[in-house]
Design an enzyme around this catalytic site. Structure first.
Site, PDB file in Angstrom:
ATOM      1  N   ASP A 154       0.817  -1.222   0.000  1.00 25.08           N
ATOM      2  CA  ASP A 154       0.000   0.000   0.000  1.00 25.08           C
ATOM      3  C   ASP A 154       0.857   1.282   0.000  1.00 25.08           C
ATOM      4  O   ASP A 154       1.606   1.523   0.947  1.00 25.08           O
ATOM      5  CB  ASP A 154      -0.935   0.027   1.222  1.00 25.08           C
ATOM      6  CG  ASP A 154      -1.796  -1.229   1.328  1.00 25.08           C
ATOM      7  OD1 ASP A 154      -1.305  -2.334   0.988  1.00 25.08           O
ATOM      8  OD2 ASP A 154      -2.952  -1.108   1.773  1.00 25.08           O
ATOM      9  N   GLU A 209      -4.386   1.943  -2.647  1.00 22.46           N
ATOM     10  CA  GLU A 209      -5.624   2.368  -1.976  1.00 22.46           C
ATOM     11  C   GLU A 209      -5.449   3.503  -0.967  1.00 22.46           C
ATOM     12  O   GLU A 209      -6.425   4.130  -0.576  1.00 22.46           O
ATOM     13  CB  GLU A 209      -6.300   1.172  -1.284  1.00 22.46           C
ATOM     14  CG  GLU A 209      -5.559   0.703  -0.054  1.00 22.46           C
ATOM     15  CD  GLU A 209      -6.479   0.174   1.043  1.00 22.46           C
ATOM     16  OE1 GLU A 209      -7.675   0.029   0.825  1.00 22.46           O
ATOM     17  OE2 GLU A 209      -5.948  -0.077   2.137  1.00 22.46           O
ATOM     18  N   ASN A 210      -4.200   3.765  -0.531  1.00 19.34           N
ATOM     19  CA  ASN A 210      -3.971   4.829   0.456  1.00 19.34           C
ATOM     20  C   ASN A 210      -3.149   5.992  -0.120  1.00 19.34           C
ATOM     21  O   ASN A 210      -2.613   6.808   0.623  1.00 19.34           O
ATOM     22  CB  ASN A 210      -3.211   4.291   1.673  1.00 19.34           C
ATOM     23  CG  ASN A 210      -3.912   3.126   2.315  1.00 19.34           C
ATOM     24  OD1 ASN A 210      -3.524   1.981   2.132  1.00 19.34           O
ATOM     25  ND2 ASN A 210      -4.954   3.413   3.061  1.00 19.34           N
ATOM     26  N   ASN A 252     -10.258  -1.702   0.254  1.00 17.98           N
ATOM     27  CA  ASN A 252     -11.477  -1.163   0.853  1.00 17.98           C
ATOM     28  C   ASN A 252     -11.590   0.357   0.783  1.00 17.98           C
ATOM     29  O   ASN A 252     -12.682   0.901   0.833  1.00 17.98           O
ATOM     30  CB  ASN A 252     -11.594  -1.632   2.308  1.00 17.98           C
ATOM     31  CG  ASN A 252     -10.338  -1.366   3.110  1.00 17.98           C
ATOM     32  OD1 ASN A 252      -9.227  -1.703   2.688  1.00 17.98           O
ATOM     33  ND2 ASN A 252     -10.485  -0.763   4.265  1.00 17.98           N
ATOM     34  N   HIS A 253     -10.450   1.081   0.647  1.00 19.92           N
ATOM     35  CA  HIS A 253     -10.524   2.548   0.611  1.00 19.92           C
ATOM     36  C   HIS A 253     -10.664   3.103  -0.806  1.00 19.92           C
ATOM     37  O   HIS A 253     -10.627   4.323  -0.992  1.00 19.92           O
ATOM     38  CB  HIS A 253      -9.268   3.152   1.267  1.00 19.92           C
ATOM     39  CG  HIS A 253      -9.191   2.892   2.741  1.00 19.92           C
ATOM     40  ND1 HIS A 253     -10.215   3.211   3.609  1.00 19.92           N
ATOM     41  CD2 HIS A 253      -8.227   2.325   3.505  1.00 19.92           C
ATOM     42  CE1 HIS A 253      -9.881   2.867   4.839  1.00 19.92           C
ATOM     43  NE2 HIS A 253      -8.678   2.306   4.802  1.00 19.92           N
ATOM     44  N   HIS A 307      -6.338  -8.481  -0.552  1.00 19.93           N
ATOM     45  CA  HIS A 307      -6.343  -7.329   0.347  1.00 19.93           C
ATOM     46  C   HIS A 307      -7.212  -7.683   1.553  1.00 19.93           C
ATOM     47  O   HIS A 307      -8.441  -7.666   1.467  1.00 19.93           O
ATOM     48  CB  HIS A 307      -6.909  -6.129  -0.416  1.00 19.93           C
ATOM     49  CG  HIS A 307      -6.722  -4.834   0.287  1.00 19.93           C
ATOM     50  ND1 HIS A 307      -5.534  -4.135   0.259  1.00 19.93           N
ATOM     51  CD2 HIS A 307      -7.559  -4.110   1.064  1.00 19.93           C
ATOM     52  CE1 HIS A 307      -5.653  -3.038   0.970  1.00 19.93           C
ATOM     53  NE2 HIS A 307      -6.870  -2.996   1.476  1.00 19.93           N
ATOM     54  N   HIS A 361      -2.990  -4.561   2.798  1.00 20.86           N
ATOM     55  CA  HIS A 361      -3.967  -3.958   3.725  1.00 20.86           C
ATOM     56  C   HIS A 361      -3.430  -3.763   5.134  1.00 20.86           C
ATOM     57  O   HIS A 361      -3.767  -2.764   5.760  1.00 20.86           O
ATOM     58  CB  HIS A 361      -5.279  -4.767   3.790  1.00 20.86           C
ATOM     59  CG  HIS A 361      -6.276  -4.246   4.784  1.00 20.86           C
ATOM     60  ND1 HIS A 361      -6.956  -3.058   4.589  1.00 20.86           N
ATOM     61  CD2 HIS A 361      -6.693  -4.716   5.995  1.00 20.86           C
ATOM     62  CE1 HIS A 361      -7.760  -2.858   5.632  1.00 20.86           C
ATOM     63  NE2 HIS A 361      -7.620  -3.827   6.493  1.00 20.86           N
ATOM     64  N   HIS A 383      -0.291  -3.321   6.108  1.00 23.79           N
ATOM     65  CA  HIS A 383       0.779  -2.315   6.061  1.00 23.79           C
ATOM     66  C   HIS A 383       2.066  -2.715   6.790  1.00 23.79           C
ATOM     67  O   HIS A 383       3.009  -1.931   6.821  1.00 23.79           O
ATOM     68  CB  HIS A 383       0.310  -0.962   6.619  1.00 23.79           C
ATOM     69  CG  HIS A 383      -0.689  -0.250   5.755  1.00 23.79           C
ATOM     70  ND1 HIS A 383      -0.800   1.122   5.716  1.00 23.79           N
ATOM     71  CD2 HIS A 383      -1.619  -0.717   4.897  1.00 23.79           C
ATOM     72  CE1 HIS A 383      -1.776   1.458   4.876  1.00 23.79           C
ATOM     73  NE2 HIS A 383      -2.291   0.348   4.368  1.00 23.79           N
TER      74      HIS A 383
HETATM   75 FE   LIG Z   1      -4.035   0.095   3.109  1.00 23.06          FE
HETATM   76 FE   LIG Z   2      -7.120  -1.589   3.066  1.00 25.50          FE
END
Ligand SMILES: [Fe+2]
Ligand SMILES: [Fe+2]
Length: 258
Positions: free
Chosen positions: A8, A39-40, A67-68, A151, A176, A178
């Site tokens: 990520d 995603e981040n 998810n983000h 993820h 996910h 991290h």
């Molecule tokens: Fe993440």
């Molecule tokens: Fe995530």
């Protein structure tokens, strides 16, 4: 086929680290392709269309998400039009975008198929990632190198997915959480696996966020406004060597600028 899959990418400083170092690292490491979870990448949570396009310009070949991914609405049309940008396949079919991409890397290499999935344990109640993985793996072209980004929060869910796909795909990597895990392995001499790639972002942090704010949240039990941590960034991921339909090598990989 030599691949780097980055965990990520977190915030502006994570993106800057990719911008500043990835083009050179691609050459130095002799990479045929770079995959990354984005995603981040925008503000530490979510991925704007601008950030996605920037990452795809500076050496990332395929961006997966999680998810983000839905935080910035302008990502929706890009998910539809940009085949190098994926979202977890097990969102409802009406969600924009796709969960698998097939990529031609040239140089006589086999096609690269990337599948993006999201776990359900301690996460949203999506469709079954195991069923989605079975369906998509069967759709990949014959002879393709198949790489799966799972993820997910729970290590057991990631490992169970790898067990289901072992011998049939060339890699299952987790994103996910991290924090890079120390369990890179090759299953049945075919499937490279690591539970989490780690993140690309501020190293002295709670998953990329400011330590003090996260500590305050845990100690008070009250919601806090998250802010990205400052300070030096690192890149984290896994280096993989694919040959004759097998993952020959998978190594947890970290890079610091100094
Ligand atoms: Fe993440
Ligand atoms: Fe995530």
């Amino acid at each position: 086929m030599r691949l780097l899959f980055l965990g990520d990418i977190v915030g502006n400083s994570g993106r800057q680290m990719v911008r500043d170092h990835l083009p050179r690292l691609r050459r130095e490491l002799g990479l045929n392709a770079v995959l990354a979870n984005g995603e981040n990448a925008s503000g530490g949570m979510g991925l704007s269309a601008k950030s996605a396009q920037e990452l795809l310009r500076c050496g990332v070949d395929v961006l997966t998400t999680g998810n983000h991914v839905w935080k910035f609405p302008d990502i929706r049309p890009l998910l539809q039009s940009e085949h190098r940008l994926l979202r977890p396949a097990n969102y409802p079919a009406s969600a924009p975008g796709r969960g698998m991409g097939i990529y031609d890397l040239g140089e006589g290499l086999p096609p690269l198929a990337v599948i993006n999935l999201q776990g359900r344990t301690f996460m949203e109640a999506l469709d079954c990632p195991f069923a989605a993985a079975e369906k998509l793996a069967a759709q990949a072209p014959q002879g393709a190198v198949i790489v799966v980004d799972m993820h997910a929060e729970a290590t057991s869910e990631k490992r169970a997915l790898a067990h289901m796909l072992r011998g049939r795909v060339q890699a299952v990597v987790g994103t996910h959480t991290h924090v890079q895990t120390n369990d890179a392995t090759i299953l049945d001499s075919v499937t490279g696996y690591i539970s989490d790639l780690g993140m690309c972002g501020p190293e002295d942090s709670c998953l990329g966020m400011d330590n003090d704010i996260i500590l305050r949240r845990f100690r008070s039990g009250l919601p806090q406004r998250f802010e990205l941590a400052k300070g030096p960034c690192m890149l984290s991921g896994a280096l993989m060597e694919m040959d004759q339909g097998r993952c020959r090598e998978i190594t947890a990989w970290q890079y610091r600028a100094s």
